[in-house]
Design a protein around this motif. Structure first.
Motif, short mmCIF file in Angstrom:
data_model
loop_
_atom_site.label_atom_id
_atom_site.label_comp_id
_atom_site.label_asym_id
_atom_site.label_seq_id
_atom_site.Cartn_x
_atom_site.Cartn_y
_atom_site.Cartn_z
N TRP A 147 -73.48 -36.44 -30.38
CA TRP A 147 -72.69 -35.58 -31.28
C TRP A 147 -71.33 -35.27 -30.70
O TRP A 147 -70.32 -35.30 -31.38
CB TRP A 147 -73.46 -34.29 -31.57
CG TRP A 147 -72.85 -33.52 -32.69
CD1 TRP A 147 -71.98 -32.48 -32.59
CD2 TRP A 147 -73.01 -33.78 -34.09
NE1 TRP A 147 -71.60 -32.07 -33.85
CE2 TRP A 147 -72.22 -32.84 -34.77
CE3 TRP A 147 -73.75 -34.71 -34.82
CZ2 TRP A 147 -72.16 -32.81 -36.16
CZ3 TRP A 147 -73.67 -34.67 -36.19
CH2 TRP A 147 -72.88 -33.73 -36.86
N LEU A 154 -63.04 -39.36 -31.54
CA LEU A 154 -62.92 -37.91 -31.57
C LEU A 154 -61.84 -37.40 -30.63
O LEU A 154 -61.40 -36.27 -30.75
CB LEU A 154 -64.26 -37.26 -31.20
CG LEU A 154 -65.37 -37.34 -32.25
CD1 LEU A 154 -66.63 -36.67 -31.72
CD2 LEU A 154 -64.94 -36.67 -33.54
N ALA A 155 -61.42 -38.25 -29.68
CA ALA A 155 -60.36 -37.83 -28.76
C ALA A 155 -59.00 -37.84 -29.43
O ALA A 155 -58.05 -37.25 -28.94
CB ALA A 155 -60.35 -38.74 -27.54
N ILE A 192 -70.87 -26.59 -42.06
CA ILE A 192 -71.42 -26.77 -43.42
C ILE A 192 -72.93 -26.61 -43.39
O ILE A 192 -73.52 -25.89 -44.20
CB ILE A 192 -71.04 -28.16 -43.98
CG1 ILE A 192 -69.53 -28.23 -44.24
CG2 ILE A 192 -71.80 -28.46 -45.26
CD1 ILE A 192 -69.03 -29.62 -44.60
N GLY A 193 -73.57 -27.29 -42.44
CA GLY A 193 -75.03 -27.23 -42.36
C GLY A 193 -75.53 -25.82 -42.11
O GLY A 193 -76.51 -25.38 -42.72
N ASP A 223 -66.89 -27.60 -35.23
CA ASP A 223 -67.49 -28.80 -35.81
C ASP A 223 -67.78 -28.55 -37.30
O ASP A 223 -68.63 -27.75 -37.65
CB ASP A 223 -68.80 -29.07 -35.01
CG ASP A 223 -69.74 -30.00 -35.71
OD1 ASP A 223 -70.94 -29.95 -35.39
OD2 ASP A 223 -69.31 -30.76 -36.59
N TYR A 238 -80.37 -34.86 -38.92
CA TYR A 238 -79.60 -33.62 -38.94
C TYR A 238 -78.64 -33.59 -40.11
O TYR A 238 -78.56 -32.62 -40.86
CB TYR A 238 -78.83 -33.47 -37.62
CG TYR A 238 -77.83 -32.34 -37.63
CD1 TYR A 238 -76.48 -32.58 -37.81
CD2 TYR A 238 -78.26 -31.01 -37.46
CE1 TYR A 238 -75.57 -31.53 -37.83
CE2 TYR A 238 -77.34 -29.98 -37.49
CZ TYR A 238 -76.01 -30.24 -37.67
OH TYR A 238 -75.10 -29.21 -37.70
N PHE A 292 -79.12 -30.85 -43.03
CA PHE A 292 -78.29 -29.64 -43.02
C PHE A 292 -76.91 -29.81 -43.62
O PHE A 292 -76.26 -28.84 -43.94
CB PHE A 292 -78.19 -29.11 -41.58
CG PHE A 292 -79.53 -28.80 -41.00
CD1 PHE A 292 -80.05 -29.53 -39.95
CD2 PHE A 292 -80.31 -27.79 -41.55
CE1 PHE A 292 -81.32 -29.25 -39.44
CE2 PHE A 292 -81.57 -27.50 -41.05
CZ PHE A 292 -82.07 -28.23 -39.99
N VAL A 293 -76.44 -31.05 -43.76
CA VAL A 293 -75.15 -31.25 -44.40
C VAL A 293 -75.35 -31.68 -45.85
O VAL A 293 -74.73 -31.17 -46.76
CB VAL A 293 -74.30 -32.29 -43.62
CG1 VAL A 293 -72.94 -32.45 -44.28
CG2 VAL A 293 -74.12 -31.85 -42.17
N GLU A 296 -70.06 -38.05 -32.74
CA GLU A 296 -70.62 -37.48 -33.99
C GLU A 296 -71.32 -38.55 -34.82
O GLU A 296 -71.45 -38.40 -36.02
CB GLU A 296 -69.52 -36.83 -34.84
CG GLU A 296 -69.18 -35.41 -34.41
CD GLU A 296 -68.21 -34.72 -35.36
OE1 GLU A 296 -67.62 -33.71 -34.94
OE2 GLU A 296 -68.05 -35.18 -36.51
N ASP A 325 -62.48 -42.72 -23.11
CA ASP A 325 -61.42 -42.68 -24.11
C ASP A 325 -60.40 -43.79 -23.89
O ASP A 325 -59.99 -44.05 -22.77
CB ASP A 325 -60.73 -41.31 -24.07
CG ASP A 325 -59.64 -41.23 -25.12
OD1 ASP A 325 -58.47 -41.00 -24.78
OD2 ASP A 325 -59.98 -41.42 -26.30
N THR A 379 -66.58 -38.56 -22.53
CA THR A 379 -65.54 -38.88 -23.51
C THR A 379 -64.23 -39.14 -22.78
O THR A 379 -63.48 -40.05 -23.13
CB THR A 379 -65.36 -37.71 -24.50
OG1 THR A 379 -66.60 -37.47 -25.16
CG2 THR A 379 -64.30 -38.04 -25.54
N GLU A 393 -69.12 -30.38 -39.74
CA GLU A 393 -70.43 -30.70 -40.30
C GLU A 393 -71.47 -29.67 -39.85
O GLU A 393 -72.36 -29.29 -40.61
CB GLU A 393 -70.84 -32.12 -39.89
CG GLU A 393 -70.03 -33.16 -40.66
CD GLU A 393 -70.63 -34.55 -40.62
OE1 GLU A 393 -71.29 -34.87 -39.61
OE2 GLU A 393 -70.42 -35.30 -41.58
N GLY A 394 -71.35 -29.23 -38.61
CA GLY A 394 -72.25 -28.18 -38.13
C GLY A 394 -72.05 -26.89 -38.91
O GLY A 394 -73.01 -26.20 -39.25
N ASP A 418 -60.65 -39.95 -37.48
CA ASP A 418 -62.07 -39.71 -37.25
C ASP A 418 -62.51 -38.41 -37.92
O ASP A 418 -61.69 -37.64 -38.42
CB ASP A 418 -62.36 -39.67 -35.74
CG ASP A 418 -63.79 -40.05 -35.43
OD1 ASP A 418 -64.20 -39.96 -34.25
OD2 ASP A 418 -64.53 -40.43 -36.36
N SER A 419 -63.80 -38.20 -37.94
CA SER A 419 -64.41 -37.00 -38.51
C SER A 419 -63.98 -36.85 -39.97
O SER A 419 -63.95 -37.81 -40.72
CB SER A 419 -64.04 -35.81 -37.64
OG SER A 419 -64.82 -34.69 -37.96
#
Lengths: 291, 445
Positions: A231, B264-265, B92-93, B87, A250, A254-255, A235, A124, A120, B89-90, B204-205
């Motif tokens: 991820w 994500l950065a 929540i899951g 994270d 995934y 799970f979400v 992500e 970046d 990353t 989403e992690g 993001d996210s």
């Protein structure tokens, strides 16, 4: 002999029980769930092929499948040939080759998540190393936003994964080359075959089984083992553009609590990987029989 | 066969069987031992004092939680171990998979609205009405913590969303907080002309929902509520107008470079956004007024807040987005009495005051004083009250999720239009398709 068979059976029984309970059983259950609708808490409702129809009608799933195909192309061909070249160099007379061979193992010491974080900060747009490096060597026009748009983000992820795939291919090919009988190599030298010619015409054909193994392992990687890297780096984003099937599975499971949909995608993933593995095996047997 | 050979064969047979039995016993014993340790059947003498597991998705608050929980430990002897998930989403899951099982955390952070309903419908949440009964004064927030008549949550924060701005940057550019939408756009233009990015913060996210969720209520709050009740469409003109505003603001560079903010950065965590604000690289950031806790922690004091004006000047009331953030409890907790003590303690005015002092947040119990709040927060709340506010639940809580993930689809669409504005109609149609499927399956309310 009969007591030996009984002994063998009794030793194998427990592992077989394990595999049945923890592997085969879940595969069958997951396959059943792929024909159902279930959110982990309510009743399991049979819906037939509804989940499979959605796979081929929902653009998000199609995009993920397309990304998987790009991954297969990226992690099968390039690492194979680069790894072959590295292995060929290391199989020759090279001073201190034990150092280089040792370095090949280093990427395996790094967890995929750590690898993802490292890359990353390579890719970046603002803080990464790659864009300034391109500037420094006079290729500033090649600066890009490597992770923020498709298909560049998928290609960048594949490049990051080469850090592990290339050494893997090199190590397997190196093992293969050491198993080639010395007489064949010596005979090829006598016949005047050297360098690239020997690699193409003599060594590579003899590495057929290893090539098949590498291909299957890389396909498995493209479908399963790249989860951590993707991820951490994206992500599956932005806007889901770099998602592959295992990321979607995934998130669906799970979400979104869409166990049926996730199971259908997992089933499809399994069929594709199995199909490719069986195809490669079949082709290998055909070539063997022909040869 | 000689006798000796017969005996040797018998010994071999028995040996083979013995080996098999020995291996089977060893493996079985390993499994049993492992399961015993895993499920806590270790001898009582080896057990530690009761420790409650607390999980949260707010990694930046962990040290603050640990500080306040020390008081609970001092009072009751019950330890609390706080774990933060980076994270979302992690997180929540994980919670959705574990809820209702002993492996789930005893207490955890979550969100109200449909996200909480989804969890409540699993039957895995503890009834927390006792916490409100034991501590009168918080009745105003009880409704939003209730699902189908059962109080399943208590607040850990009740906030409203605001634009936080760097006062020095505003002074340098010669601008004041805006009163109207046109003033707001003019302000953004001037900031951009001065070479400063108007808004820091990433896209993001999870953050992709922020701007659509703020603009739509300010265009038509009735439509916003109908949308989240399944009675309006994502392809309606109001949503399109909000998307067009986002596209224009993005094209004018008000959100920064999409090549950066879509990764994500970029700031997906609030402290990074605050550092960008504090350095003057950006003039404003957009989060809830809970950000005051982070601002204090980062040591940045030169900030102010204002409420984003309505886009539609004809609206009678100022639309304001509220975010009541809850604590929930696992019904299958191994320590129900200890969890009960925790919530009674948490909802006491003394604890609320102490917590809100640490975080610079508005207490949600009317018996608590607000005098400790920084003047910027008090001024902001006063300015909101003066504008005749209409409070609406934040989009993250109000939007449909489940397997159709309407919320996730809108987030994805909002991110994509930053770089592919030409896809707007297709993207909104995709979100609406999921929205329609959700309401067809789960019904209208």
């Amino acid at each position: 002999m009969r007591s030996e068979s009984k002994s063998i059976f009794s030793f194998l029984f427990v592992p077989f029980l394990f595999i049945s309970i923890f592997l085969i059983g879940p595969i069958f259950f997951s396959t059943y769930l792929s024909f159902c609708s279930w959110d982990l808490n309510g009743p399991i409702r049979f819906v037939g092929i509804e989940n499979f129809i959605k796979i081929f009608t929902i653009s998000r799933y199609q995009k993920a499948l397309l990304n998987n195909l790009i991954w297969i192309a990226g992690v099968t061909l390039a690492p194979m040939f680069i790894g072959l070249g590295l292995a060929y160099l290391l199989s020759g007379e090279l001073k201190g080759k034990w150092i280089f061979t040792g370095l090949l193992w280093m990427p395996f010491a790094i967890a995929p998540i750590v690898l993802g974080y490292i890359f990353t900060f390579v890719f970046d747009f603002k803080l990464g190393l790659l864009n300034p490096f391109l500037c420094t060597i006079g290729l500033g026009s090649l600066q890009k936003s490597w992770l923020s748009s498709w298909p560049l983000n998928t290609i960048s992820l594949i490049i990051a994964s080469l850090w592990v795939r290339v050494p893997f291919c090199a190590i397997v090919y190196l093992a293969g080359m050491t198993s080639i009988p010395r007489e064949i190599i010596d005979a090829s030298k006598v016949d005047g075959s050297i360098g690239l010619h020997r690699l193409r015409k003599i060594i590579f054909p003899l590495l057929g089984p290893f090539t098949m193994l590498i291909f299957v392992c890389n396909v498995l990687y493209a479908f399963q083992d790249n989860f951590g890297l993707i991820w951490v780096m994206t992500e599956g984003g932005p806007y889901r553009s770099s998602e592959v099937l295992n990321i979607v599975i995934y998130k669906e499971a799970f979400v979104a609590s869409n166990i049926g949909g996730a199971s259908a995608l997992a089933f499809l993933s399994m069929v594709i990987v199995l199909g490719m593995a069986i195809g490669v095996l079949g082709y290998s047997k055909y070539v063997e029989a022909k040869g | 066969m000689s006798t000796r050979r017969k005996i040797m064969n018998m010994v071999k047979k028995v040996q083979g069987v013995c080996n098999s039995i020995t291996v089977t016993i060893i493996i079985a014993a390993t499994i049993v031992a492992g399961l015993s340790v895993g499920y806590g059947t270790i001898p009582a003498c080896a057990q530690e004092p009761v420790t409650l597991e607390f999980w949260c998705d707010k990694v930046g608050y962990i040290t603050m939680y640990e500080d306040i929980f020390e008081d609970f430990t001092d009072e009751t002897g019950i330890k609390i171990v706080a774990t933060g998930f980076y994270d979302i989403e992690g997180y929540i899951g994980t919670i959705k998979t574990l809820i209702g099982k002993p492996e789930a955390p005893d207490v955890f952070t979550w969100w109200t609205g449909k996200t909480m309903e989804e969890l409540a419908n699993t039957g895995g949440l503890m009834d927390l009405s006792f916490a409100f009964d034991a501590n009168p004064g918080a009745e105003a927030v009880k409704d939003v913590m209730t699902v189908e008549g059962v109080v399943v949550a208590v607040p850990q924060q009740v906030s409203i969303w605001a634009v936080t701005y760097n006062k020095s940057v505003f002074k340098e550019v010669g601008i004041e907080p805006p009163e109207t939408w046109d003033e707001f756009l003019e302000l953004c233009r001037k900031i951009k002309e001065a070479g400063i990015t108007p808004f820091g913060g990433g896209w993001d996210s999870w953050q992709g929902f922020i701007w659509p969720g703020e603009l739509v209520p300010r265009i038509d709050p009735d439509y916003y509520e109908l949308l989240n009740a399944g009675k309006a469409s994502y392809t309606d003109p109001q949503m399109k107008q909000a998307a067009q505003i986002i596209i224009e603001m993005a094209e004018n560079g008000y959100f920064g470079d999409p090549n950066y903010v879509l990764t994500l950065a970029s700031p997906t965590e609030v402290p990074t956004s605050i550092r960008i604000l504090a350095s003057g690289e950006a003039a404003m950031i957009y989060y809830g007024d809970w950000i005051s806790g982070f601002l204090t922690k980062e040591g940045f004091t030169d900030w102010g807040m204002f409420c984003l004006p309505n886009v539609n000047p004809a609206l009678e009331k100022q639309s304001v987005i509220s975010e009541p953030a809850p604590f929930l409890a696992n019904k299958a907790t191994k320590h129900p009495e200890e969890v009960r003590k925790f919530f009674e303690w948490w909802m006491s005015p003394e604890t609320i005051m102490k917590w809100c002092r640490i975080m610079n947040w508005t207490p949600w119990n009317v018996n608590c004083s607000k005098e400790f709040l920084p003047p910027e927060i008090l001024n902001f709340h006063k300015s909101v009250e003066e504008r005749n506010p209409r409070y609406l639940l934040r989009y993250w809580e109000a939007a449909p999720t489940k397997e159709f993930d309407v919320r996730g689809m809108l987030i994805s669409a909002a991110q994509e239009i930053l770089v592919h504005p030409e896809k707007l109609d297709t993207l909104l149609a995709g979100v609406q398709e999921s929205n329609k499927s959700y309401w067809e399956k789960y019904g209208f309310k």
